[in-house]
Design an enzyme around this catalytic site. Structure first.
Site, PDB file in Angstrom:
ATOM      1  N   GLY A 264      -9.939   9.756  -9.396  1.00  0.00           N
ATOM      2  CA  GLY A 264      -9.233  10.227 -10.587  1.00  0.00           C
ATOM      3  C   GLY A 264     -10.056  10.151 -11.856  1.00  0.00           C
TER       4      GLY A 264
ATOM      5  N   ASN B  60      -3.552  13.876  -1.289  1.00  0.00           N
ATOM      6  CA  ASN B  60      -2.736  12.715  -1.677  1.00  0.00           C
ATOM      7  C   ASN B  60      -2.108  13.056  -3.017  1.00  0.00           C
ATOM      8  OD1 ASN B  60      -1.635  10.262  -2.366  1.00  0.00           O
ATOM      9  ND2 ASN B  60      -3.579   9.347  -2.988  1.00  0.00           N
TER      10      ASN B  60
ATOM     11  N   LYS C 263      -0.007  11.451  -4.766  1.00  0.00           N
ATOM     12  CA  LYS C 263       0.306  10.286  -5.606  1.00  0.00           C
ATOM     13  C   LYS C 263       1.762  10.409  -6.124  1.00  0.00           C
ATOM     14  CE  LYS C 263      -4.507  10.290  -7.002  1.00  0.00           C
ATOM     15  NZ  LYS C 263      -5.504   9.328  -7.388  1.00  0.00           N
TER      16      LYS C 263
ATOM     17  N   SER D 238     -12.533  12.282  -6.606  1.00  0.00           N
ATOM     18  CA  SER D 238     -12.857  13.454  -7.437  1.00  0.00           C
ATOM     19  C   SER D 238     -13.534  14.573  -6.650  1.00  0.00           C
ATOM     20  CB  SER D 238     -13.704  13.035  -8.646  1.00  0.00           C
ATOM     21  OG  SER D 238     -12.985  12.111  -9.447  1.00  0.00           O
TER      22      SER D 238
ATOM     23  N   GLU E  21      -5.143   2.391  -5.295  1.00  0.00           N
ATOM     24  CA  GLU E  21      -4.079   2.214  -6.302  1.00  0.00           C
ATOM     25  C   GLU E  21      -3.026   1.222  -5.805  1.00  0.00           C
ATOM     26  OE1 GLU E  21      -3.244   6.378  -6.880  1.00  0.00           O
ATOM     27  OE2 GLU E  21      -5.229   6.614  -7.772  1.00  0.00           O
TER      28      GLU E  21
ATOM     29  N   GLU F 149     -13.340   5.715  -0.140  1.00  0.00           N
ATOM     30  CA  GLU F 149     -12.964   6.116  -1.497  1.00  0.00           C
ATOM     31  C   GLU F 149     -13.494   5.102  -2.509  1.00  0.00           C
ATOM     32  OE1 GLU F 149      -9.556   9.052  -1.523  1.00  0.00           O
ATOM     33  OE2 GLU F 149      -8.684   7.089  -1.821  1.00  0.00           O
TER      34      GLU F 149
ATOM     35  N   HIS G 176      -4.640   2.498   0.051  1.00  0.00           N
ATOM     36  CA  HIS G 176      -5.190   3.239  -1.091  1.00  0.00           C
ATOM     37  C   HIS G 176      -5.515   2.255  -2.220  1.00  0.00           C
ATOM     38  CE1 HIS G 176      -5.605   6.008  -4.422  1.00  0.00           C
ATOM     39  NE2 HIS G 176      -5.813   6.948  -3.507  1.00  0.00           N
TER      40      HIS G 176
HETATM   41  C1  PEP Z   1      -7.122   9.842  -4.119  1.00  0.00           C
HETATM   42  O1  PEP Z   1      -6.074   9.703  -4.738  1.00  0.00           O
HETATM   43  O2  PEP Z   1      -7.249   9.391  -2.972  1.00  0.00           O
HETATM   44  C2  PEP Z   1      -8.220  10.561  -4.769  1.00  0.00           C
HETATM   45  C3  PEP Z   1      -9.362  10.695  -4.139  1.00  0.00           C
HETATM   46  O3  PEP Z   1      -7.959  11.059  -6.012  1.00  0.00           O
HETATM   47  P1  PEP Z   1      -8.885  12.091  -6.841  1.00  0.00           P
HETATM   48  O4  PEP Z   1      -9.293  13.182  -5.885  1.00  0.00           O
HETATM   49  O5  PEP Z   1      -8.008  12.583  -7.932  1.00  0.00           O
HETATM   50  O6  PEP Z   1     -10.080  11.331  -7.313  1.00  0.00           O
END
Ligand code: PEP
Length: 255
Positions: free
Chosen positions: A176, A13, A15, A216, A100, A170, A98
């Site tokens: 992040g 992803n 972003k 992460s 975000e 998630e 997501h």
């Molecule tokens: C994501 O954006 O879905 C995500 C898991 O980000 P990150 O791996 O940076 O934590």
């Protein structure tokens, strides 16, 4: 990860990162890094990079996805992108729900469901994201919350359409932040999601549904997370922008 019953999928992803020209360069790095993948590899890019991504990934083992989709087919929704527009470009996957989007763009469980159904109706595969905040985990409501998010996201989705659904667990506190869920936490919640899918659609559908962990995930922790029986892949943010790291995560999915 149980490769006999379901597909393992590692999806990036991106972003809001990379211009279209930068995307072309990044894909040039990713393609050789994942060419020997034993799992499905997806890159979800900003809308502005989709044409480039589809073009560059044609004839390779990398599938292309978008990061969001609107639920209406067309009309007065300035700034939005419909599922048909994505399909017409050759896009195969889309992310819905997501955290975000939920946090910054007022996405709700109901709109996640509407976007998911619109994407399915257009023929897309959908990566539906669910996950608890830190406060929710500390209050001990993770499982209830994730069950609720999953049930509402899948409302009126048929068992047949479930073949094109991937669920990404998630935890918001891990996205992040560099703070990863332990493999036990990831396994526990992925198993709870599989249980709710089983309640809704029966065990055959539950066993066939790919459930990813995201938050992460990186080259160092991927193997441990992916070793768990109900963790069927990963949704990768930051590390998906680094070809070597993304390639290492994809390689970890083979062990
Ligand atoms: C994501 O954006 O879905 C995500 C898991 O980000 P990150 O791996 O940076 O934590």
């Amino acid at each position: 990860m149980n490769q006999t019953k379901r597909k393992t999928i590692i999806a990036g992803n991106w972003k809001m990162n990379k211009t279209a020209s930068e995307a072309a360069e990044l894909i040039d790095g990713i393609l050789p890094a994942v060419q020997d993948a034993c799992c499905e590899v997806v890159i979800c890019t900003p809308f502005t990079s989709l044409v480039t991504a589809v073009e560059k990934c044609k004839g390779t083992n990398v599938h292309v996805g978008a990061e969001n989709v609107h639920f209406e087919k067309s009309g007065a929704f300035t700034g939005e992108i419909s599922a048909d527009m994505l399909v017409d470009l050759g896009v195969e996957y889309v992310i819905t729900g997501h955290s975000e989007r939920r946090q910054y763009f007022a996405e709700t469980n109901e709109t996640v469901n509407k976007r998911t159904r619109a994407a399915l109706a257009a023929g897309l595969k959908v990566i539906v994201c669910v996950g608890e905040s830190l406060a929710e985990r500390e209050q001990g409501v993770t499982e209830e919350l994730v069950r609720l998010q999953t049930k509402i996201a899948l409302k009126d989705v048929t068992a047949e359409e479930m073949q094109r659904i991937v669920i990404a667990y998630e935890p918001v506190w891990a996205i992040g932040t560099g703070r990863t869920a332990t493999s036990e936490q990831a396994q526990e919640v992925c198993a709870a999601i599989r249980k709710v899918v089983g309640e809704l659609y029966g065990s055959d559908v539950a066993e066939a549904t790919t459930i990813q962990y995201g938050g992460s995930m990186n080259a160092a922790n991927a193997q441990e997370l992916l070793s768990k029986p109900d963790v069927d892949g990963g949704l990768i943010g930051g590390a998906s922008l680094k070809p070597d790291d993304f390639g290492a995560i994809v390689a970890a999915a083979r062990q």
